[in-house]
Scaffold this motif. Structure first.
Motif, mmCIF file in Angstrom:
data_model
loop_
_atom_site.group_PDB
_atom_site.id
_atom_site.type_symbol
_atom_site.label_atom_id
_atom_site.label_comp_id
_atom_site.label_asym_id
_atom_site.label_seq_id
_atom_site.Cartn_x
_atom_site.Cartn_y
_atom_site.Cartn_z
ATOM 1 N N UNK A 40 0.822 -1.214 0.000
ATOM 2 C CA UNK A 40 0.000 0.000 0.000
ATOM 3 C C UNK A 40 0.855 1.262 0.000
ATOM 4 N N UNK A 41 2.179 1.111 0.020
ATOM 5 C CA UNK A 41 3.095 2.246 -0.061
ATOM 6 C C UNK A 41 4.331 1.822 -0.840
ATOM 7 N N UNK A 42 4.957 2.759 -1.516
ATOM 8 C CA UNK A 42 6.132 2.452 -2.336
ATOM 9 C C UNK A 42 7.432 2.460 -1.538
ATOM 10 N N UNK A 50 13.116 5.013 9.009
ATOM 11 C CA UNK A 50 11.859 4.763 9.703
ATOM 12 C C UNK A 50 10.893 5.939 9.578
ATOM 13 N N UNK A 51 11.401 7.170 9.717
ATOM 14 C CA UNK A 51 10.504 8.323 9.680
ATOM 15 C C UNK A 51 9.821 8.460 8.327
ATOM 16 N N UNK A 52 10.576 8.273 7.254
ATOM 17 C CA UNK A 52 9.967 8.351 5.922
ATOM 18 C C UNK A 52 8.945 7.230 5.742
ATOM 19 N N UNK A 53 9.316 6.022 6.154
ATOM 20 C CA UNK A 53 8.407 4.886 5.992
ATOM 21 C C UNK A 53 7.133 5.057 6.826
ATOM 22 N N UNK A 54 7.288 5.492 8.069
ATOM 23 C CA UNK A 54 6.118 5.627 8.938
ATOM 24 C C UNK A 54 5.150 6.682 8.416
ATOM 25 N N UNK A 55 5.675 7.783 7.864
ATOM 26 C CA UNK A 55 4.794 8.808 7.301
ATOM 27 C C UNK A 55 4.024 8.278 6.094
ATOM 28 N N UNK A 59 -0.040 7.653 5.991
ATOM 29 C CA UNK A 59 -0.833 8.323 4.964
ATOM 30 C C UNK A 59 -1.700 7.314 4.204
ATOM 31 N N UNK A 60 -1.145 6.152 3.897
ATOM 32 C CA UNK A 60 -1.924 5.132 3.193
ATOM 33 C C UNK A 60 -3.045 4.584 4.071
ATOM 34 N N UNK A 163 14.040 20.099 4.690
ATOM 35 C CA UNK A 163 12.964 20.622 5.534
ATOM 36 C C UNK A 163 11.902 19.550 5.793
ATOM 37 N N UNK A 164 11.551 18.809 4.775
ATOM 38 C CA UNK A 164 10.553 17.752 4.959
ATOM 39 C C UNK A 164 11.065 16.657 5.887
ATOM 40 N N UNK A 165 12.329 16.317 5.732
ATOM 41 C CA UNK A 165 12.894 15.296 6.617
ATOM 42 C C UNK A 165 12.953 15.791 8.053
ATOM 43 N N UNK A 166 13.279 17.065 8.216
ATOM 44 C CA UNK A 166 13.287 17.633 9.566
ATOM 45 C C UNK A 166 11.889 17.633 10.164
ATOM 46 N N UNK A 167 10.892 17.833 9.333
ATOM 47 C CA UNK A 167 9.518 17.828 9.816
ATOM 48 C C UNK A 167 9.123 16.466 10.379
#
Length: 393
Positions: A40-42, A50-55, A59-60, A163-167
């Motif tokens: 359900x996610x790429x 982990x942070x990128x994957x969890x977001x 979202x999915x 900036x997105x990664x920091x978020x």
């Protein structure tokens, strides 16, 4: 009893639905295309992302209205609840989605947990431990990020990624009061300062000064648009200057070519007037004298008619020749010897480069002086060449 059966039937209808049915989705809705092995996610969980994957995963799940299963807001119903079976079905589906999105190498280290919320917390506890170190690295990268001559869009893209990664590591507080808006404005101003600090001062110094001197900093979108307009103006001016330089260079080259052609034509004209044939020029080489039949000159500059220069007798020397003067013109000597000298002169002319450019009148005057000086003498041609020459030809 009948009410309980009707509620259970309604719940079972909500759990599995065909695609294309128009219905109101609920957390328990599943479609016929859903299966535990679906991606359900790429983004795959590799351990350090982990942070990128969890977001992406959240979202999915939110799109499917199932985020409550992982954040704990939708706990497992009690025994005897009509939604228990539906909850267990959807929970198993989410566990399958989570495990499918983990790389096989990392998945082998993850304990199999049947509860989606507990599995989510376990992964967070294991892979979200380096947040402080990552935040420090991101802040260091943001402070050192510079444009360094690259296009503004590329420079801004690098900052946006950071900036997105920091978020993800420092999310905004879940507050809706006035303090939340103040906090968001401070973060926006911080991004504006980071953006303009890295711009090339030689190109955007004036724009940066105008932004800083404003009473209130504009948002990052307006600042970016202003810098992009300035970049377009500078590029247009640079293109215009380059076009002018190219046109100027072409004009100078054409002028130099015309000057060289004029000087060459002038030299050819001087040579013709002085009685010398310039054999390095194609124009002179193509000429044929109608008097003596030789190439390289015409009748107006033929030495047999206008006389020979002084260097001819100085190099030839010796006695005068025999025979008659074919040309019937003025010369150093009469008879056949002058004809021999003429042949030698025309044969050696391409190699003579020290004769001064003389006008026909000057040549005539010099010839007259030489004739007066040599009157009564016939011993002007001498040397091995003339002594060995077959005078009977």
């Amino acid at each position: 009893m009948s009410d309980t059966k009707s509620e259970a039937a309604e719940a079972s209808q909500v759990v599995i639905s065909k695609q294309g049915d128009t219905m109101k989705l609920s957390p328990y809705t599943l479609f016929s295309s859903d299966n535990p092995g679906s991606m359900i996610t790429s983004v795959h969980l590799k351990g350090d992302n982990y942070n990128e994957w969890s977001l992406e995963m959240l979202n999915a799940l939110c799109a499917k209205k199932k985020s409550g299963f992982v954040d704990g807001s939708l706990p497992q119903p009690e025994e005897g609840d009509v939604n228990l079976e539906s909850w267990l079905s959807v929970n198993s589906m989410i566990v399958g989605w989570i495990r499918t999105s983990i790389e096989p190498r990392v998945r082998s280290t993850v304990t199999f947990i049947t509860n989606a919320h507990k599995l989510w917390e376990n992964l967070k506890q294991r892979f979200a431990v380096g947040n402080k170190v990552k935040v420090h690295q991101l802040m260091e990268q943001l402070a050192s990020c510079r444009q360094n001559g690259e296009p503004v869009i590329d420079y801004f893209g690098k900052l946006s990624i950071k900036w997105e990664e920091m978020q993800t590591y420092r999310p905004s507080p879940p507050c809706t009061c006035t303090a939340a808006r103040i906090y968001e404005k401070e973060r926006e101003d911080e991004r504006v300062h980071q953006f303009i600090m890295g711009l090339d001062d030689s190109r955007f110094g004036n724009v940066v000064s105008s932004i800083i001197e404003a009473d209130e900093l504009p948002d990052i979108g307006k600042v970016y648009a202003k810098v992009i307009r300035e970049e377009a103006r500078l590029d247009s001016a640079k293109t215009r200057e380059h076009t002018q330089d190219v046109v100027g260079f072409a004009t100078r080259r054409d002028t130099n070519t015309d000057d060289q052609s004029a000087r060459r034509d002038s030299r050819e004209g001087s040579v013709s007037q002085g009685g010398r044939a310039d054999f390095s020029s194609g124009r002179a080489r193509d000429r044929v004298c109608s008097h003596c039949g030789k190439t390289g000159h015409d009748k107006n500059t033929c030495w047999q008619l206008i006389g020979y220069p002084e260097w001819m007798t100085e190099r030839g020397g010796g006695r005068g020749g025999r025979g008659s003067n074919r040309g019937g013109g003025r010369g150093f000597n009469s008879g056949r010897g002058r004809g021999i000298t003429s042949n030698i002169a025309h044969a050696t002319t391409p190699h003579v480069s020290t004769v001064a450019d003389l006008t026909p009148e000057q040549l005539k005057a010099i010839t007259q002086i030489i004739q007066d000086k040599q009157s009564g003498s016939s011993e002007k041609l001498s040397g091995p060449f003339y002594e060995d020459y077959d005078w009977s030809r």
